[in-house]
Write a protein that holds these residues in place. Sequence first.
Motif, PDB file in Angstrom:
ATOM      1  N   TYR A 183     109.804 -87.491  73.643  1.00 28.60           N
ATOM      2  CA  TYR A 183     108.888 -88.525  73.153  1.00 28.60           C
ATOM      3  C   TYR A 183     109.517 -89.923  73.145  1.00 28.60           C
ATOM      4  O   TYR A 183     108.998 -90.836  72.508  1.00 28.60           O
ATOM      5  N   GLY A 184     110.629 -90.098  73.854  1.00 24.30           N
ATOM      6  CA  GLY A 184     111.166 -91.429  74.079  1.00 24.30           C
ATOM      7  C   GLY A 184     112.096 -91.968  73.016  1.00 24.30           C
ATOM      8  O   GLY A 184     112.407 -93.168  73.009  1.00 24.30           O
ATOM      9  N   VAL A 185     112.557 -91.120  72.094  1.00 23.31           N
ATOM     10  CA  VAL A 185     113.524 -91.574  71.080  1.00 23.31           C
ATOM     11  C   VAL A 185     114.821 -91.963  71.783  1.00 23.31           C
ATOM     12  O   VAL A 185     115.317 -91.229  72.654  1.00 23.31           O
ATOM     13  N   THR A 186     115.385 -93.119  71.420  1.00 22.67           N
ATOM     14  CA  THR A 186     116.590 -93.610  72.084  1.00 22.67           C
ATOM     15  C   THR A 186     117.847 -93.442  71.249  1.00 22.67           C
ATOM     16  O   THR A 186     118.948 -93.426  71.798  1.00 22.67           O
ATOM     17  N   ARG A 187     117.674 -93.363  69.929  1.00 18.31           N
ATOM     18  CA  ARG A 187     118.872 -93.165  69.093  1.00 18.31           C
ATOM     19  C   ARG A 187     118.516 -92.339  67.868  1.00 18.31           C
ATOM     20  O   ARG A 187     117.380 -92.348  67.393  1.00 18.31           O
ATOM     21  N   ILE A 188     119.527 -91.609  67.382  1.00 17.17           N
ATOM     22  CA  ILE A 188     119.334 -90.817  66.175  1.00 17.17           C
ATOM     23  C   ILE A 188     120.495 -91.080  65.221  1.00 17.17           C
ATOM     24  O   ILE A 188     121.560 -91.545  65.625  1.00 17.17           O
ATOM     25  N   CYS A 189     120.256 -90.783  63.966  1.00 23.94           N
ATOM     26  CA  CYS A 189     121.307 -90.897  62.953  1.00 23.94           C
ATOM     27  C   CYS A 189     121.880 -89.506  62.685  1.00 23.94           C
ATOM     28  O   CYS A 189     121.132 -88.564  62.423  1.00 23.94           O
ATOM     29  N   VAL A 190     123.178 -89.379  62.783  1.00 20.48           N
ATOM     30  CA  VAL A 190     123.900 -88.163  62.389  1.00 20.48           C
ATOM     31  C   VAL A 190     124.851 -88.609  61.288  1.00 20.48           C
ATOM     32  O   VAL A 190     125.888 -89.210  61.565  1.00 20.48           O
ATOM     33  N   ASN A 191     124.492 -88.345  60.031  1.00 22.07           N
ATOM     34  CA  ASN A 191     125.172 -88.988  58.909  1.00 22.07           C
ATOM     35  C   ASN A 191     126.134 -88.054  58.181  1.00 22.07           C
ATOM     36  O   ASN A 191     125.708 -87.212  57.392  1.00 22.07           O
ATOM     37  N   PRO A 192     127.425 -88.215  58.403  1.00 25.29           N
ATOM     38  CA  PRO A 192     128.411 -87.376  57.709  1.00 25.29           C
ATOM     39  C   PRO A 192     128.503 -87.697  56.216  1.00 25.29           C
ATOM     40  O   PRO A 192     128.601 -86.816  55.385  1.00 25.29           O
ATOM     41  N   GLN A 193     128.517 -89.001  55.866  1.00 27.18           N
ATOM     42  CA  GLN A 193     128.845 -89.543  54.544  1.00 27.18           C
ATOM     43  C   GLN A 193     130.335 -89.357  54.261  1.00 27.18           C
ATOM     44  O   GLN A 193     130.992 -90.243  53.756  1.00 27.18           O
ATOM     45  N   THR A 194     130.876 -88.198  54.568  1.00 30.93           N
ATOM     46  CA  THR A 194     132.307 -87.922  54.473  1.00 30.93           C
ATOM     47  C   THR A 194     132.629 -86.781  55.422  1.00 30.93           C
ATOM     48  O   THR A 194     131.755 -85.977  55.756  1.00 30.93           O
ATOM     49  N   PHE A 195     133.888 -86.718  55.865  1.00 33.52           N
ATOM     50  CA  PHE A 195     134.341 -85.607  56.709  1.00 33.52           C
ATOM     51  C   PHE A 195     135.183 -84.618  55.900  1.00 33.52           C
ATOM     52  O   PHE A 195     135.878 -83.771  56.476  1.00 33.52           O
ATOM     53  N   ASN A 196     135.127 -84.722  54.579  1.00 29.71           N
ATOM     54  CA  ASN A 196     135.903 -83.841  53.704  1.00 29.71           C
ATOM     55  C   ASN A 196     134.997 -82.756  53.126  1.00 29.71           C
ATOM     56  O   ASN A 196     134.033 -83.057  52.404  1.00 29.71           O
ATOM     57  N   ASP A 197     135.294 -81.509  53.432  1.00 26.24           N
ATOM     58  CA  ASP A 197     134.425 -80.398  53.020  1.00 26.24           C
ATOM     59  C   ASP A 197     134.268 -80.305  51.507  1.00 26.24           C
ATOM     60  O   ASP A 197     133.176 -80.014  51.004  1.00 26.24           O
ATOM     61  N   LYS A 198     135.338 -80.536  50.774  1.00 23.88           N
ATOM     62  CA  LYS A 198     135.266 -80.440  49.321  1.00 23.88           C
ATOM     63  C   LYS A 198     134.259 -81.447  48.760  1.00 23.88           C
ATOM     64  O   LYS A 198     133.468 -81.120  47.863  1.00 23.88           O
ATOM     65  N   THR A 199     134.261 -82.659  49.296  1.00 21.43           N
ATOM     66  CA  THR A 199     133.337 -83.687  48.823  1.00 21.43           C
ATOM     67  C   THR A 199     131.900 -83.359  49.227  1.00 21.43           C
ATOM     68  O   THR A 199     130.959 -83.604  48.458  1.00 21.43           O
ATOM     69  N   LEU A 200     131.722 -82.803  50.410  1.00 22.60           N
ATOM     70  CA  LEU A 200     130.380 -82.435  50.857  1.00 22.60           C
ATOM     71  C   LEU A 200     129.730 -81.455  49.885  1.00 22.60           C
ATOM     72  O   LEU A 200     128.545 -81.572  49.560  1.00 22.60           O
ATOM     73  N   VAL A 201     130.517 -80.522  49.391  1.00 23.86           N
ATOM     74  CA  VAL A 201     130.003 -79.578  48.394  1.00 23.86           C
ATOM     75  C   VAL A 201     129.678 -80.310  47.099  1.00 23.86           C
ATOM     76  O   VAL A 201     128.631 -80.099  46.483  1.00 23.86           O
ATOM     77  N   GLU A 202     130.551 -81.214  46.701  1.00 24.83           N
ATOM     78  CA  GLU A 202     130.396 -81.949  45.437  1.00 24.83           C
ATOM     79  C   GLU A 202     129.116 -82.777  45.423  1.00 24.83           C
ATOM     80  O   GLU A 202     128.443 -82.878  44.394  1.00 24.83           O
ATOM     81  N   ILE A 203     128.760 -83.360  46.560  1.00 26.96           N
ATOM     82  CA  ILE A 203     127.591 -84.251  46.580  1.00 26.96           C
ATOM     83  C   ILE A 203     126.304 -83.525  46.990  1.00 26.96           C
ATOM     84  O   ILE A 203     125.250 -84.147  47.109  1.00 26.96           O
ATOM     85  N   GLY A 204     126.388 -82.231  47.227  1.00 27.15           N
ATOM     86  CA  GLY A 204     125.179 -81.457  47.488  1.00 27.15           C
ATOM     87  C   GLY A 204     124.739 -81.398  48.927  1.00 27.15           C
ATOM     88  O   GLY A 204     123.586 -81.045  49.212  1.00 27.15           O
ATOM     89  N   ARG A 205     125.630 -81.707  49.871  1.00 28.04           N
ATOM     90  CA  ARG A 205     125.289 -81.579  51.285  1.00 28.04           C
ATOM     91  C   ARG A 205     125.424 -80.116  51.706  1.00 28.04           C
ATOM     92  O   ARG A 205     126.308 -79.402  51.226  1.00 28.04           O
ATOM     93  N   LYS A 206     124.583 -79.695  52.627  1.00 28.76           N
ATOM     94  CA  LYS A 206     124.571 -78.294  53.045  1.00 28.76           C
ATOM     95  C   LYS A 206     125.186 -78.104  54.424  1.00 28.76           C
ATOM     96  O   LYS A 206     124.778 -77.251  55.197  1.00 28.76           O
ATOM     97  N   HIS A 207     126.179 -78.891  54.731  1.00 30.30           N
ATOM     98  CA  HIS A 207     126.863 -78.752  56.015  1.00 30.30           C
ATOM     99  C   HIS A 207     128.360 -78.951  55.831  1.00 30.30           C
ATOM    100  O   HIS A 207     128.807 -79.407  54.770  1.00 30.30           O
ATOM    101  N   THR A 208     129.124 -78.633  56.847  1.00 31.74           N
ATOM    102  CA  THR A 208     130.572 -78.784  56.824  1.00 31.74           C
ATOM    103  C   THR A 208     130.994 -79.899  57.775  1.00 31.74           C
ATOM    104  O   THR A 208     130.187 -80.389  58.580  1.00 31.74           O
ATOM    105  N   ALA A 209     132.265 -80.266  57.703  1.00 30.19           N
ATOM    106  CA  ALA A 209     132.787 -81.264  58.633  1.00 30.19           C
ATOM    107  C   ALA A 209     132.689 -80.764  60.075  1.00 30.19           C
ATOM    108  O   ALA A 209     132.400 -81.530  60.995  1.00 30.19           O
ATOM    109  N   LYS A 210     132.920 -79.468  60.271  1.00 28.92           N
ATOM    110  CA  LYS A 210     132.813 -78.905  61.625  1.00 28.92           C
ATOM    111  C   LYS A 210     131.399 -79.066  62.170  1.00 28.92           C
ATOM    112  O   LYS A 210     131.206 -79.343  63.371  1.00 28.92           O
ATOM    113  N   ASP A 211     130.396 -78.912  61.308  1.00 26.77           N
ATOM    114  CA  ASP A 211     129.016 -79.090  61.735  1.00 26.77           C
ATOM    115  C   ASP A 211     128.782 -80.503  62.271  1.00 26.77           C
ATOM    116  O   ASP A 211     128.021 -80.704  63.224  1.00 26.77           O
ATOM    117  N   ILE A 212     129.437 -81.483  61.651  1.00 22.49           N
ATOM    118  CA  ILE A 212     129.282 -82.872  62.092  1.00 22.49           C
ATOM    119  C   ILE A 212     129.767 -83.018  63.534  1.00 22.49           C
ATOM    120  O   ILE A 212     129.065 -83.566  64.397  1.00 22.49           O
TER     121      ILE A 212
END
Length: 467
Positions: A249-278
């Motif tokens: 549908y012609g999308v030219t850019r997307i946002c892939v937002n890590p916020q942090t690459f530290n797994d411990k912090t990702l858990v702390e802030i409620g993200r459901k992914h890991t650094a490897k997923d990024i």
Amino acid sequence: MITTNVPWLEAELLEESKFFSSVTDKTIITHSSREENGFFLNEITVNGKAYGYADRHEYNGELEHKRYLRRYAKLALFLALTDFTGEKSEWGALTGIRPVKFAYSEGENWREVMSEEMRVSPEKLDMVGRIIEAQKGIYSKENGNADFFVGIPFCPSRCAYCSFVSNEIGKEKQVPQYVDALCREIEATKPFFAKYRSFYIGGGTPVSLPTDSLEKILKTIGKPGTEYTVEAGRPDCINDETLALLKAYGVTRICVNPQTFNDKTLVEIGRKHTAKDIFDKYALAKKYGFDINMDLIAGLPGESLNDFKYSVDAAAELSPENVTVHTLSLKKGSVLKEKVERLAPGEIKNMIDYSAYKLINNGFTPYYMYRQKYMAGNLENTGYAKPGKACVYNIDVMEEIASNPACGANAVSKRLFAEEDRIERYGAPKDIKTYVEKIDRIIADKTAFFDGCDRLFRTSIPRPSKP
């Protein structure tokens, strides 16, 4: 506590005082007045200690008088509290969320005004100067300019720092009704302008929608043929099927937002992914040829300077087209705000300084900036881009140089009146149920709000910049 003889200034003076962490129990009295020849006089008393300031600026009419009265009242309070508390701020007395817009408004003398009057530090002046330079060729303040926004207020889960009106997709029963109402609004809104400089689907997490619902929205928008961004955001929501759909549908850019690459912090802030997923989802998105925006946050709970450096270094190594570095803001309505009253500046300034150093030295240029209330260290959010990859939507919205028809619950449409240097706003209801029930009224209100835009400006709208 603040007492002032100018009631309409009270809220802004109170906001200024919040930049100083030790004034919560202080009694502040301000008295602002003017004399002939453009003199603005301000008397400030902080817990009985008196300060007096006189500034001069010519003005023409009551609107300009209020503008400079506001400026010098805030400056006087800043200077008094700086002396009284010993605390300093790199942004000086500047409280607005758009420092670069302020610079543009001051013309060629912006650097002098921001330095000598507002007491902004040389380092921040340098950043503003870099951004103005980076915006050349994109910055265009004309009535016919417009950017289109679509809001998807759904996420797979709620992050601890988030205050957006966003609902967990698995718990929301009105998704189909919302999508139907949103598509109706998009169809009614698109004709308001003949052309758009950019399209942006934000959230929430738009790609958390069921595929058929997302495709219905994309089909309603069509293929704009200009910069077209979708806030994919959460790596756990990105897959081949969705990326292929966006590309089709012609999308030219997307946002892939890590916020942090530290797994411990990702858990702390409620993200459901890991650094490897990024890393994995970034590589997957690149296969489809998207430009990629990434977000990082400085000051997340428990993170040290070294933790943040690791995230910045990881983002720089991936080398996306855009990296935006946010300073954590304790927003009302966020889980984190309920747990923490105020973040100590600590190492946050060093984090922001390091991100600028690392990204600039890895081929990125700062190109937009904004500030928020309750930011740690009273700092800022800065977007960096590779050469030729600045996001037009970000520049237009942050500098308020284009109209912004916005669709969806809690979406705020803006209409630019360039000659008068003003923006008018129309806000949709925040609640999804209310939005769905009132969609006919919303469409009618927006049609009246933008009445005449296409008719008046059809011949003057420039072709969109290539993203």
